[in-house]
Design an enzyme around this catalytic site. Structure first.
Site, PDB file in Angstrom:
ATOM      1  N   SER A  24       0.812  13.423 -21.448  1.00 40.63           N
ATOM      2  CA  SER A  24       1.316  13.453 -20.075  1.00 40.63           C
ATOM      3  C   SER A  24       0.332  12.818 -19.092  1.00 40.63           C
ATOM      4  CB  SER A  24       1.645  14.900 -19.701  1.00 40.63           C
ATOM      5  OG  SER A  24       2.428  14.967 -18.540  1.00 40.63           O
ATOM      6  N   LYS A  59       4.142  11.463 -24.250  1.00 38.69           N
ATOM      7  CA  LYS A  59       5.082  12.067 -23.290  1.00 38.69           C
ATOM      8  C   LYS A  59       5.139  11.154 -22.068  1.00 38.69           C
ATOM      9  CE  LYS A  59       6.212  16.275 -20.724  1.00 38.69           C
ATOM     10  NZ  LYS A  59       6.198  15.737 -19.357  1.00 38.69           N
TER      11      LYS A  59
END
Length: 463
Positions: free
Chosen positions: A365, A390
């Protein structure tokens, strides 16, 4: 017809026929002609009024039908909360096809058919609506869970110190939930749980079909309580009992590492371990850089291994610390690039010293945004293994009753226009195996040329 009679009498008058002498015949003829003309006017007048009457009736019928099609109920407080959630998704969600459905039709059907008599029923209706998007990262948060999420980004959580995700399924990994990272020093880390391990059960409940946020709620709990986990680590299956505790999310640890050299001229490396992107992260990184600089470091290593992400803005701010200029990340939706985050150098702190970044499959992320920005701008050399992958961004929205929504609002691309979702970022070089994850072990690898994990300065900062 009263109005028609009155109108006719006014226009034609009354008429009577009389028979008798010829002189009166002319009068009679003239009168008869007048009567015929008047009769034609009467017919026309009646026709006009009849048309108006029919049109009027049709309009009344149309209005009646239109009224009958509007909802016959008044919107309740529960309906309004549902509509607030619906509007939030309508405005913010990244996929404007809403997973191939008519979002407006869903709203109308839900208001007609879903029970919303209590707050619990309304919450269930919202969750059911979100489930149609088939997006595990877009979810509903009851007020206590929304508060817990905010506290997690502010510095601490009570749990076992695990970040979890879904297995990719590409490598034949077992069903369950994947351990992205274990917080250093937390209960899970002390028990030996590693990135890549798979959680099979939580308190005896299988995780095969369990959502990651349901699992996160089960892992959290009162301080001092215990949770039973079944973990698959490689071929081994372990059953562990972990005691929940308040896990401090102090995002940064740093250390000065000296490399072999001659006296005062030996190279000094500033090692910075960034564990999470909470609201303190960028400030803590700046403090670490300044502290290490006061000890005359001449290069930095930024360790993002097992950092599962956090606040997107903090990832951007930390990239600005290291970059003099350039694009940090492209924000995209279904129509292409929607926004560009870049830097002009106004926030730069350390743009000149050599920089190496350590990544692994627990790097996810916001960590991947930072690593991608530093790699693509040729500011840093990446070591390790491909990151988690991600590539979507969520924003959190608070609803009027204190509950909230986490919504996938965009996907992102690195400065080189690479979509890393489910793929990750490839490092420039692998790390020696095994390679320690703690600061002391890292410094030991740099100081001992005889160790299996030894890296010299040239290896560490060369492309």
């Amino acid at each position: 017809m009263a109005r028609l009679n009155k109108s006719f009498s006014f226009r034609c008058g009354l008429f009577s026929v009389s028979y008798g002498l010829r002189p009166k015949l002319r009068k009679y003829t003239a009168s008869l002609q007048k009567e015929l003309n008047c009769s034609e006017k009467f017919k026309h007048h009646v026709s006009v009024h009849f048309v108006r009457l029919v049109v009027g009736v049709m309009l009344v019928m149309s209005v009646s039908v239109g009224v009958s099609r509007t909802p016959s109920w008044a919107l309740t407080e529960e309906n309004l909360l549902f509509l607030e959630a619906w509007r939030t998704i309508d405005r913010a969600y990244v996929d404007k096809t809403f997973n191939g459905q008519s979002w407006f039709r869903y709203r109308e059907n839900a208001l007609r058919n879903e029970p919303m008599n209590t707050r619990e029923e309304t919450y269930m209706a919202i969750k059911k609506m979100l489930a149609t998007l088939d997006d595990p990262f877009t979810r509903f948060l009851e007020p206590d869970k929304f508060k817990s999420l905010r506290s997690g980004t502010q510095g601490a959580l009570t749990g076992v110190g695990l970040s979890i995700g879904y297995p990719t399924g590409f490598d034949g990994s077992p069903a369950g939930l994947l351990v992205i990272s274990a917080t250093p020093g937390g209960p899970a880390s002390r028990a030996g749980i590693l990135s890549g391990d798979v959680i099979l059960t939580i308190d005896g409940t299988s995780t095969e079909t369990m959502g990651i946020y349901d699992a996160a709620e089960r892992l959290q709990g009162p301080e001092g309580s215990s949770v039973e986990l079944t973990i698959r680590s490689g071929p081994e299956v372990k059953r562990l009992s972990l005691m929940r505790e308040r896990v401090s999310l102090n995002p940064v640890k740093s250390r000065l590492c000296k490399m072999p050299g001659l006296g005062k001229d030996s190279p000094k490396i500033g090692y910075i371990k960034l564990a999470s992107f909470n609201q303190n992260a960028s400030g803590a990184v700046k403090e670490a850089i300044e502290s290490l600089r006061s000890n005359d470091v001449n290069a930095f290593v930024l360790d993002l291994r097992d950092n599962s992400g956090g606040l997107f803005p903090e990832g951007v701010e930390i990239a600005k610390i290291w970059l003099e200029k350039g694009v940090i990340v492209y924000i995209c939706d279904g129509r292409g690039i929607r926004d560009i985050y870049d830097t002009d150098g106004s926030s730069v702190v350390a743009a000149s010293e050599p920089l190496a970044v350590l990544v692994n499959k627990g790097t996810a992320s916001a960590s991947e945004i930072l690593a991608g920005a530093l790699k693509d701008n040729k500011r840093a050399v990446l070591f390790g293994e491909p990151t988690f992958g991600k590539g979507k961004i969520q924003s959190v929205f608070e609803l009027s009753d204190g509950s909230g929504l986490a919504v996938t609002v965009a996907r992102y691309e690195t400065p080189a226009h690479i979509d890393i979702d489910k793929v990750g970022i490839a490092p420039d070089h692998p790390l020696p195996t095994p390679f320690p994850k703690d600061a002391e072990g890292f410094c030991g690898c740099l100081m001992d040329p005889t160790s299996a994990c030894y890296l010299n300065r040239v290896q560490l900062f060369s492309r």
